[in-house]
Design an enzyme around this catalytic site. Sequence first.
Site, mmCIF file in Angstrom:
data_model
loop_
_atom_site.group_PDB
_atom_site.id
_atom_site.type_symbol
_atom_site.label_atom_id
_atom_site.label_comp_id
_atom_site.label_asym_id
_atom_site.label_seq_id
_atom_site.Cartn_x
_atom_site.Cartn_y
_atom_site.Cartn_z
ATOM 1 N N LEU A 154 0.881 -1.222 -0.044
ATOM 2 C CA LEU A 154 -0.119 0.010 0.106
ATOM 3 C C LEU A 154 0.778 1.127 0.201
ATOM 4 C CD1 LEU A 154 -2.997 -0.990 2.576
ATOM 5 C CD2 LEU A 154 -2.704 -1.590 0.071
ATOM 6 N N ALA A 155 0.573 2.239 -1.067
ATOM 7 C CA ALA A 155 1.631 3.119 -1.281
ATOM 8 C C ALA A 155 0.705 4.327 -1.653
ATOM 9 C CB ALA A 155 2.734 2.886 -2.027
ATOM 10 N N ARG A 207 2.409 15.144 6.438
ATOM 11 C CA ARG A 207 3.108 15.534 7.493
ATOM 12 C C ARG A 207 4.793 15.418 6.975
ATOM 13 N NH1 ARG A 207 2.502 11.925 12.658
ATOM 14 N NH2 ARG A 207 1.280 10.641 11.418
ATOM 15 N N GLU A 255 -9.185 -0.040 16.368
ATOM 16 C CA GLU A 255 -8.622 1.318 16.110
ATOM 17 C C GLU A 255 -8.439 2.183 17.200
ATOM 18 O OE1 GLU A 255 -6.434 1.786 13.352
ATOM 19 O OE2 GLU A 255 -6.674 -0.494 13.276
ATOM 20 N N ASN A 302 -0.911 -2.960 16.526
ATOM 21 C CA ASN A 302 -1.037 -3.582 15.302
ATOM 22 C C ASN A 302 0.093 -2.842 14.624
ATOM 23 O OD1 ASN A 302 -1.617 -4.849 12.912
ATOM 24 N ND2 ASN A 302 -3.087 -3.250 12.436
ATOM 25 N N TYR A 304 41.192 17.543 -10.860
ATOM 26 C CA TYR A 304 39.909 16.883 -11.286
ATOM 27 C C TYR A 304 40.117 16.070 -12.482
ATOM 28 C CZ TYR A 304 35.684 17.016 -13.623
ATOM 29 O OH TYR A 304 34.109 16.509 -14.240
ATOM 30 N N ASN A 343 50.870 8.533 -13.845
ATOM 31 C CA ASN A 343 51.249 9.436 -12.830
ATOM 32 C C ASN A 343 50.758 10.920 -13.048
ATOM 33 O OD1 ASN A 343 52.250 9.836 -9.870
ATOM 34 N ND2 ASN A 343 52.658 11.686 -10.912
ATOM 35 N N ARG A 391 53.392 25.510 -22.707
ATOM 36 C CA ARG A 391 53.376 26.650 -22.082
ATOM 37 C C ARG A 391 54.370 27.701 -22.825
ATOM 38 N NH1 ARG A 391 58.244 25.482 -18.793
ATOM 39 N NH2 ARG A 391 57.808 23.633 -17.649
HETATM 40 C C1 UD1 Z 1 -2.914 1.625 10.260
HETATM 41 C C2 UD1 Z 1 -3.698 0.394 11.068
HETATM 42 C C3 UD1 Z 1 -3.228 0.499 12.379
HETATM 43 C C4 UD1 Z 1 -1.764 0.442 12.657
HETATM 44 C C5 UD1 Z 1 -1.118 1.309 11.751
HETATM 45 C C6 UD1 Z 1 0.388 0.870 11.961
HETATM 46 C C7 UD1 Z 1 -5.756 0.521 9.619
HETATM 47 C C8 UD1 Z 1 -7.211 0.803 9.625
HETATM 48 N N1 UD1 Z 1 -5.037 0.699 10.844
HETATM 49 O O1 UD1 Z 1 -3.362 2.879 10.962
HETATM 50 O O2 UD1 Z 1 -3.923 -0.546 13.087
HETATM 51 O O3 UD1 Z 1 -1.519 0.054 14.125
HETATM 52 O O4 UD1 Z 1 -1.598 1.369 10.524
HETATM 53 O O5 UD1 Z 1 1.275 2.230 11.457
HETATM 54 O O6 UD1 Z 1 -5.340 -0.369 8.782
HETATM 55 N N2 UD1 Z 1 -3.023 3.638 2.802
HETATM 56 C C9 UD1 Z 1 -3.843 3.477 1.329
HETATM 57 N N3 UD1 Z 1 -4.857 3.925 0.989
HETATM 58 C C10 UD1 Z 1 -5.853 4.247 1.938
HETATM 59 C C11 UD1 Z 1 -5.457 4.332 3.326
HETATM 60 C C12 UD1 Z 1 -4.078 4.012 3.645
HETATM 61 O O7 UD1 Z 1 -2.783 3.512 0.444
HETATM 62 O O8 UD1 Z 1 -7.048 4.660 1.566
HETATM 63 C C13 UD1 Z 1 -1.980 3.312 2.962
HETATM 64 C C14 UD1 Z 1 -0.923 4.496 3.523
HETATM 65 O O9 UD1 Z 1 -0.283 5.185 2.472
HETATM 66 C C15 UD1 Z 1 -0.224 3.928 4.583
HETATM 67 C C16 UD1 Z 1 -0.880 2.526 4.865
HETATM 68 O O10 UD1 Z 1 -1.880 2.432 4.073
HETATM 69 O O11 UD1 Z 1 1.140 3.370 3.901
HETATM 70 C C17 UD1 Z 1 -1.322 2.669 6.467
HETATM 71 O O12 UD1 Z 1 -2.483 3.802 6.306
HETATM 72 P P1 UD1 Z 1 -2.366 5.005 7.517
HETATM 73 O O13 UD1 Z 1 -3.540 5.686 7.215
HETATM 74 O O14 UD1 Z 1 -1.199 5.451 7.787
HETATM 75 O O15 UD1 Z 1 -2.984 4.088 8.565
HETATM 76 P P2 UD1 Z 1 -2.863 4.254 10.072
HETATM 77 O O16 UD1 Z 1 -4.083 5.268 10.646
HETATM 78 O O17 UD1 Z 1 -1.658 4.583 10.581
#
Ligand code: UD1
Length: 449
Positions: free
Chosen positions: A9-10, A16, A156, A171, A350, A361, A424
Amino acid sequence: MRQLLVIVLAAGEGTRMRSAQPKVLHAVAGRPMVSHVLDAALAAGAAHVAVVIGPDHDKVAAEVRRVAPQAEVFVQAERRGTAHAVLAARAALERGFDDVVVMYGDTPLVRPDTLAALRAPLTDGAGVAVLGFRPQDPTGYGRLVTEGGQLLAIREEKEANVEERAIRLCNAGLMALDGRAALDLLDRVDDANAKKEFYLTDVVAIARALGRTAGVCEVAAEDVAGVNSRAQLAQAEAILQRRLRAQAMEAGVTLVAPETVFLSADTSFGRDVVVEPNVFFGAGVRVEDGATIRAFSHVEGAHVGPGAIVGPFARLRPGAELGQGVHVGNFVEIKASTLAAGAKVNHLSYVGDSSVGANTNIGAGTITCNYDGFRKHRTTIGANAFIGTNSLLVAPVSVGDGAYLATGSVITDDVPADALAIGRARQVNKPGLAARLRARLSAGLAPKA
Ligand code: UD1
Ligand code: MG
């Protein structure tokens, strides 16, 4: 062998980070975070990798293609929670795998071993498994609700009651799912919660309600540290640097002051390499057996041959290729140049876009003038040549084997092999002129008659 699908997931914006760049492209140890995650997925034996990115994240897609060309990229059009993000990769899930592992692109310190530990409960029939850790401050993390070693649910923070909030076991975010049940479990997740999001974490309670077990494995907090801010990026960097230094020493490298040496994830060392204090290795460096990198050197995209000596205060830029026993001394910069065995450039020089033959050399203060303001040009220097101190080689130019350049030469024409070149003007001495000049000045006259 159980077939593994890893979904990374990215899609996060990483608000922040306060950056124009997507969060997962920020680097630790010279490598984007998402690439570390892909490395771990591939090292753990993933048969297939899917990466979920946000809209307009073409740069993330490009980095994924570079590191893992076989990976499939999915776009999550709207950010509606972690389960929603996983389902963006539905097409990959539908292909059917034994195990599915969900990783986060902003959690770059996960090791292949961590993934193996996460998957272990699946082989014992669990429907889902997660990693637990005990952070210093659990604020913001999902809490693992357990009973007699059994994982019941993940709550959560926003949904947790006072008792649940007191739970220290949190978690880590990564999840393993039984590949045959994964889609069914994910499709049952809804957004009836405080954030109106589809929580991946709800899968645990859903699996239990369907009679499946949920596994949990506790890991060290630093293996699952997520990066949300620049301060956390620096913390991840520090952890990774510590690991890389330990690995280098384990492999037979002497780091005189390990905490002052900065490595990249791909820095490669032979045996008996010595690295003095305060050295920085950027991406793409290979240092062979017995080489010494002396203090305060900056090395990036370079190959240092066996027994070579670099520094102190040297800079090797991308494309620097140093053969066996080459010496590159203080205040010397080498860029996109090959130095054959035994060549020496010891002081204040350089060398760019050049090739230097064996045992040549290069005297102090030599500059290859490779740039005319418009284009770069090459300098070719043969073997056993001698380049006198303070020479300028105006490229494109070549100097043959065994040639000898007089000190202070400006070389604009090719020098044949074994020739002596004096580039030179000849020195002219004018007897008595200094004394006459001094006399005129002290008499209050103009210097010139
Ligand atoms: C999530 C977990 C939480 C855990 C924490 C650890 C859930 C609901 N909660 O919370 O239990 O303790 O991570 O760090 O999963 N992302 C997407 N699409 C979205 C939402 C998120 O790609 O719609 C990706 C974010 O870029 C990130 C990851 O998923 O890499 C986690 O999402 P984030 O919003 O950070 O979840 P947390 O609230 O931190
Ligand atoms: Mg998070």
